[in-house]
Design a protein around this motif. Structure first.
Motif, PDB file in Angstrom:
ATOM      1  N   ARG A 167     -23.635 -31.579   6.955  1.00 18.16           N
ATOM      2  CA  ARG A 167     -24.298 -32.185   5.804  1.00 18.16           C
ATOM      3  C   ARG A 167     -25.392 -33.156   6.257  1.00 18.16           C
ATOM      4  O   ARG A 167     -26.430 -33.275   5.614  1.00 18.16           O
ATOM      5  N   MET A 168     -25.157 -33.858   7.371  1.00 19.41           N
ATOM      6  CA  MET A 168     -26.157 -34.785   7.862  1.00 19.41           C
ATOM      7  C   MET A 168     -27.423 -34.037   8.273  1.00 19.41           C
ATOM      8  O   MET A 168     -28.545 -34.458   7.970  1.00 19.41           O
ATOM      9  N   GLY A 169     -27.264 -32.906   8.942  1.00 14.83           N
ATOM     10  CA  GLY A 169     -28.421 -32.098   9.307  1.00 14.83           C
ATOM     11  C   GLY A 169     -29.147 -31.568   8.090  1.00 14.83           C
ATOM     12  O   GLY A 169     -30.389 -31.516   8.050  1.00 14.83           O
ATOM     13  N   GLN A 170     -28.376 -31.178   7.083  1.00 12.92           N
ATOM     14  CA  GLN A 170     -28.955 -30.709   5.825  1.00 12.92           C
ATOM     15  C   GLN A 170     -29.779 -31.811   5.166  1.00 12.92           C
ATOM     16  O   GLN A 170     -30.897 -31.586   4.678  1.00 12.92           O
ATOM     17  N   LEU A 171     -29.234 -33.023   5.171  1.00 10.37           N
ATOM     18  CA  LEU A 171     -29.929 -34.164   4.583  1.00 10.37           C
ATOM     19  C   LEU A 171     -31.222 -34.465   5.327  1.00 10.37           C
ATOM     20  O   LEU A 171     -32.272 -34.681   4.704  1.00 10.37           O
ATOM     21  N   ILE A 172     -31.168 -34.470   6.655  1.00 10.86           N
ATOM     22  CA  ILE A 172     -32.352 -34.769   7.451  1.00 10.86           C
ATOM     23  C   ILE A 172     -33.434 -33.713   7.246  1.00 10.86           C
ATOM     24  O   ILE A 172     -34.634 -34.023   7.231  1.00 10.86           O
ATOM     25  N   SER A 173     -33.028 -32.452   7.016  1.00 12.75           N
ATOM     26  CA  SER A 173     -34.024 -31.404   6.743  1.00 12.75           C
ATOM     27  C   SER A 173     -34.742 -31.688   5.430  1.00 12.75           C
ATOM     28  O   SER A 173     -35.945 -31.451   5.307  1.00 12.75           O
ATOM     29  N   TRP A 174     -34.015 -32.195   4.441  1.00 11.74           N
ATOM     30  CA  TRP A 174     -34.643 -32.546   3.153  1.00 11.74           C
ATOM     31  C   TRP A 174     -35.618 -33.706   3.321  1.00 11.74           C
ATOM     32  O   TRP A 174     -36.660 -33.759   2.650  1.00 11.74           O
ATOM     33  N   LEU A 175     -35.305 -34.611   4.233  1.00  5.97           N
ATOM     34  CA  LEU A 175     -36.169 -35.768   4.467  1.00  5.97           C
ATOM     35  C   LEU A 175     -37.422 -35.409   5.260  1.00  5.97           C
ATOM     36  O   LEU A 175     -38.339 -36.225   5.363  1.00  5.97           O
ATOM     37  N   GLY A 176     -37.440 -34.214   5.837  1.00 10.45           N
ATOM     38  CA  GLY A 176     -38.609 -33.788   6.595  1.00 10.45           C
ATOM     39  C   GLY A 176     -38.537 -34.082   8.072  1.00 10.45           C
ATOM     40  O   GLY A 176     -39.542 -33.972   8.782  1.00 10.45           O
ATOM     41  N   GLY A 177     -37.362 -34.490   8.545  1.00  7.11           N
ATOM     42  CA  GLY A 177     -37.205 -34.726   9.973  1.00  7.11           C
ATOM     43  C   GLY A 177     -36.932 -36.172  10.326  1.00  7.11           C
ATOM     44  O   GLY A 177     -36.799 -37.040   9.458  1.00  7.11           O
ATOM     45  N   GLU A 178     -36.884 -36.434  11.615  1.00  7.68           N
ATOM     46  CA  GLU A 178     -36.465 -37.734  12.108  1.00  7.68           C
ATOM     47  C   GLU A 178     -37.505 -38.831  11.940  1.00  7.68           C
ATOM     48  O   GLU A 178     -37.196 -40.012  12.136  1.00  7.68           O
ATOM     49  N   ASN A 179     -38.739 -38.492  11.590  1.00  5.91           N
ATOM     50  CA  ASN A 179     -39.785 -39.504  11.410  1.00  5.91           C
ATOM     51  C   ASN A 179     -39.853 -40.057   9.991  1.00  5.91           C
ATOM     52  O   ASN A 179     -40.732 -40.861   9.683  1.00  5.91           O
ATOM     53  N   TRP A 180     -38.937 -39.632   9.154  1.00  7.59           N
ATOM     54  CA  TRP A 180     -38.893 -40.122   7.761  1.00  7.59           C
ATOM     55  C   TRP A 180     -38.763 -41.639   7.744  1.00  7.59           C
ATOM     56  O   TRP A 180     -38.012 -42.231   8.530  1.00  7.59           O
ATOM     57  N   ASP A 181     -39.480 -42.299   6.824  1.00 10.23           N
ATOM     58  CA  ASP A 181     -39.480 -43.766   6.782  1.00 10.23           C
ATOM     59  C   ASP A 181     -39.174 -44.316   5.392  1.00 10.23           C
ATOM     60  O   ASP A 181     -39.632 -45.393   5.021  1.00 10.23           O
ATOM     61  N   GLY A 182     -38.387 -43.580   4.621  1.00 10.16           N
ATOM     62  CA  GLY A 182     -38.025 -44.039   3.281  1.00 10.16           C
ATOM     63  C   GLY A 182     -36.766 -44.893   3.277  1.00 10.16           C
ATOM     64  O   GLY A 182     -36.267 -45.333   4.315  1.00 10.16           O
ATOM     65  N   VAL A 183     -36.216 -45.118   2.062  1.00 10.35           N
ATOM     66  CA  VAL A 183     -35.058 -46.000   1.871  1.00 10.35           C
ATOM     67  C   VAL A 183     -33.764 -45.239   2.128  1.00 10.35           C
ATOM     68  O   VAL A 183     -33.521 -44.176   1.548  1.00 10.35           O
ATOM     69  N   LEU A 184     -32.931 -45.807   2.991  1.00  6.82           N
ATOM     70  CA  LEU A 184     -31.578 -45.312   3.235  1.00  6.82           C
ATOM     71  C   LEU A 184     -30.617 -46.410   2.775  1.00  6.82           C
ATOM     72  O   LEU A 184     -30.388 -47.384   3.495  1.00  6.82           O
ATOM     73  N   ALA A 185     -30.092 -46.272   1.563  1.00  8.84           N
ATOM     74  CA  ALA A 185     -29.205 -47.291   0.984  1.00  8.84           C
ATOM     75  C   ALA A 185     -27.757 -46.915   1.244  1.00  8.84           C
ATOM     76  O   ALA A 185     -27.281 -45.880   0.769  1.00  8.84           O
ATOM     77  N   LEU A 186     -27.070 -47.753   2.013  1.00 10.44           N
ATOM     78  CA  LEU A 186     -25.652 -47.536   2.307  1.00 10.44           C
ATOM     79  C   LEU A 186     -24.834 -48.419   1.379  1.00 10.44           C
ATOM     80  O   LEU A 186     -24.510 -49.563   1.700  1.00 10.44           O
ATOM     81  N   ASP A 187     -24.537 -47.902   0.203  1.00  2.66           N
ATOM     82  CA  ASP A 187     -23.766 -48.635  -0.795  1.00  2.66           C
ATOM     83  C   ASP A 187     -22.301 -48.698  -0.353  1.00  2.66           C
ATOM     84  O   ASP A 187     -21.775 -47.709   0.173  1.00  2.66           O
ATOM     85  N   GLU A 188     -21.655 -49.841  -0.591  1.00  2.01           N
ATOM     86  CA  GLU A 188     -20.278 -50.061  -0.097  1.00  2.01           C
ATOM     87  C   GLU A 188     -20.217 -49.760   1.404  1.00  2.01           C
ATOM     88  O   GLU A 188     -19.377 -48.992   1.889  1.00  2.01           O
ATOM     89  N   ALA A 189     -21.141 -50.387   2.151  1.00  2.00           N
ATOM     90  CA  ALA A 189     -21.306 -50.076   3.575  1.00  2.00           C
ATOM     91  C   ALA A 189     -20.072 -50.412   4.407  1.00  2.00           C
ATOM     92  O   ALA A 189     -19.921 -49.891   5.520  1.00  2.00           O
ATOM     93  N   HIS A 190     -19.174 -51.240   3.880  1.00  4.07           N
ATOM     94  CA  HIS A 190     -17.957 -51.566   4.627  1.00  4.07           C
ATOM     95  C   HIS A 190     -17.065 -50.336   4.836  1.00  4.07           C
ATOM     96  O   HIS A 190     -16.161 -50.361   5.676  1.00  4.07           O
ATOM     97  N   LEU A 191     -17.318 -49.259   4.095  1.00  3.94           N
ATOM     98  CA  LEU A 191     -16.540 -48.033   4.282  1.00  3.94           C
ATOM     99  C   LEU A 191     -16.853 -47.365   5.619  1.00  3.94           C
ATOM    100  O   LEU A 191     -16.116 -46.483   6.054  1.00  3.94           O
ATOM    101  N   ALA A 192     -17.947 -47.783   6.264  1.00  4.92           N
ATOM    102  CA  ALA A 192     -18.293 -47.241   7.585  1.00  4.92           C
ATOM    103  C   ALA A 192     -17.747 -48.144   8.690  1.00  4.92           C
ATOM    104  O   ALA A 192     -18.334 -48.236   9.771  1.00  4.92           O
ATOM    105  N   LYS A 193     -16.616 -48.781   8.457  1.00  3.37           N
ATOM    106  CA  LYS A 193     -16.040 -49.703   9.428  1.00  3.37           C
ATOM    107  C   LYS A 193     -15.282 -48.941  10.521  1.00  3.37           C
ATOM    108  O   LYS A 193     -15.086 -47.737  10.442  1.00  3.37           O
ATOM    109  N   ASN A 194     -14.846 -49.719  11.517  1.00  2.00           N
ATOM    110  CA  ASN A 194     -14.028 -49.209  12.627  1.00  2.00           C
ATOM    111  C   ASN A 194     -14.766 -48.216  13.517  1.00  2.00           C
ATOM    112  O   ASN A 194     -14.261 -47.147  13.845  1.00  2.00           O
ATOM    113  N   LEU A 195     -15.993 -48.585  13.899  1.00  2.00           N
ATOM    114  CA  LEU A 195     -16.677 -47.837  14.944  1.00  2.00           C
ATOM    115  C   LEU A 195     -16.066 -48.253  16.272  1.00  2.00           C
ATOM    116  O   LEU A 195     -15.722 -49.402  16.471  1.00  2.00           O
TER     117      LEU A 195
END
Length: 373
Positions: A167-195
């Motif tokens: 899904r991440m690759g699918q999303l990046i393809s929609w953004l046009g690649g790794e040089n995309w410079d738009g908004v990436l909003a991580l709502d409830e970002a604490h859910l990405a804990k425990n790295l």
């Protein structure tokens, strides 16, 4: 009141901060906003919401020593209007030519709230959902129209064909690649804990969560993205902090080589360390954290009587859910399916309880309004 901007419409409600945060002055605002004046003059965006959008846009103009774009953190509590702030930031970016934005959220049921916030400020962007795009058969979404792409953390970690399609690759393809410079909003970002930290004892020897690993990889891949961490609780524990890679808390130019050592230092420092971190982030213009105060509020606990027919209706619903569970058993569904089943089961009965109390609650509210409250 905001420290550096005047005018506009005050926020509808008594807004407070912690004592330490209230006496900390943020940096001057130098960013010139392009949002339509009608949003500010009409009160569609309160002065506090405009202030947050300004600090976010201002921080996104900077770069970290690593070359990545600096991020910003929104720690506002319920009632400040997090959804409108994020929508306003996306609107400002649209006016500057960035017509694709990503809104990662906790639950698919929040998509309607996002659509409401987008509509409330008249943001002319179509709202899409990543889950609606078939993954195995449509891994490249570049031809899909621009807009705001909503996805949940659970959706984002999904892969197919032994991990070759994600899904991440699918999303990046929609953004046009790794040089995309738009908004990436991580709502409830604490859910990405425990790295996983460099000192693994911080997690008690546990493995890192898939969500944390995916969000970390997404940020490192999209180096130019304008990252926003939105969470009212992310600064309450060291295990929540390691996803904050765009705040410049570790790495070149800091006292901590990596996120693990930083998280360990915060754990050793306790609440005082987390408070000092929050103060420093506000002083640098990287963080706001406001919430509604309880000045003038009163409450009482009242037992709500329910309709005599409610117990029979509850029992009938319970029987229907049990029948559904038994009917699904022969399918030998995946563990993820049953997580979804029991999550839906829990939300259903919660909604049923709330609905049973509503008639009494409405009566109480009308009586209170009649008495001048």
């Amino acid at each position: 009141m905001p420290a550096w901007i005047k005018g506009g419409v005050p926020h509808p409600g008594h807004v407070v901060q912690s004592t330490a945060m209230a006496v900390t002055e943020p940096p001057p605002i130098t960013y010139r906003i392009r949002l339509p004046r009608r949003l500010i003059e009409s009160g569609a965006l309160s002065l506090l919401q405009v202030e947050a959008a300004l600090y976010c846009m201002q921080m996104h103009e900077k770069r970290l020593p690593t070359g990545e774009r600096a991020g910003w953190m929104l720690g506002d509590g319920t009632g400040i209007g997090k959804g409108r702030i994020l929508s306003a930031i996306m609107y400002e970016n649209l006016l500057r030519g960035r017509d694709r934005a990503v809104w990662v959220t906790a639950s698919p049921f929040l998509a309607n709230q996002i659509r409401r916030d987008v509509k409330d400020i008249g943001l002319p962007m179509r709202v899409l959902e990543l889950k609606d795009q078939p993954l195995p058969y449509n891994p490249n979404l570049f031809r899909l129209e621009p807009g705001i792409m909503i996805c949940t953390y659970r959706t984002l970690i999904r892969t197919e064909k032994a991990g070759n399609i994600s899904r991440m690759g699918q999303l990046i393809s929609w953004l046009g690649g790794e040089n995309w410079d738009g908004v990436l909003a991580l709502d409830e970002a604490h859910l990405a804990k425990n790295l996983v930290p460099s000192n693994r004892t911080l997690l008690g020897g546990r493995k890192p969560s898939k969500t944390a690993v995916t969000i970390d990889k997404l940020q490192s891949t999209l180096r130019h993205a304008r990252v926003i961490y939105a969470s009212a609780t992310i600064a309450t524990g060291p295990e929540n902090l390691q996803c904050l890679s765009r705040l410049g808390l570790w790495g070149p130019g800091t006292a901590f080589p990596d996120s693990g050592l930083f998280a360990k230092a915060m754990k050793d420092a306790g609440l005082q360390g987390l408070e000092m971190m929050s103060i420093n982030l506000k002083k640098e213009g990287k963080y706001v954290a406001r919430t509604l105060g309880f000045k003038g509020c009163e409450f009482q606990i009242v037992k709500a009587p329910v309709d005599p027919a409610f117990p029979a209706m509850y029992d009938a619903c319970a029987r229907q859910w049990e029948k559904l569970r038994k009917d699904l058993q022969p399918w030998k569904a995946s563990p993820q399916f049953w997580l979804l089943f029991w999550g839906t089961h829990q939300r259903f009965f919660k909604s049923l309880y709330v609905a049973a109390k509503l008639p009494f609650l409405l009566t109480q509210a009308r009586e209170a309004l009649a008495q001048g409250y």
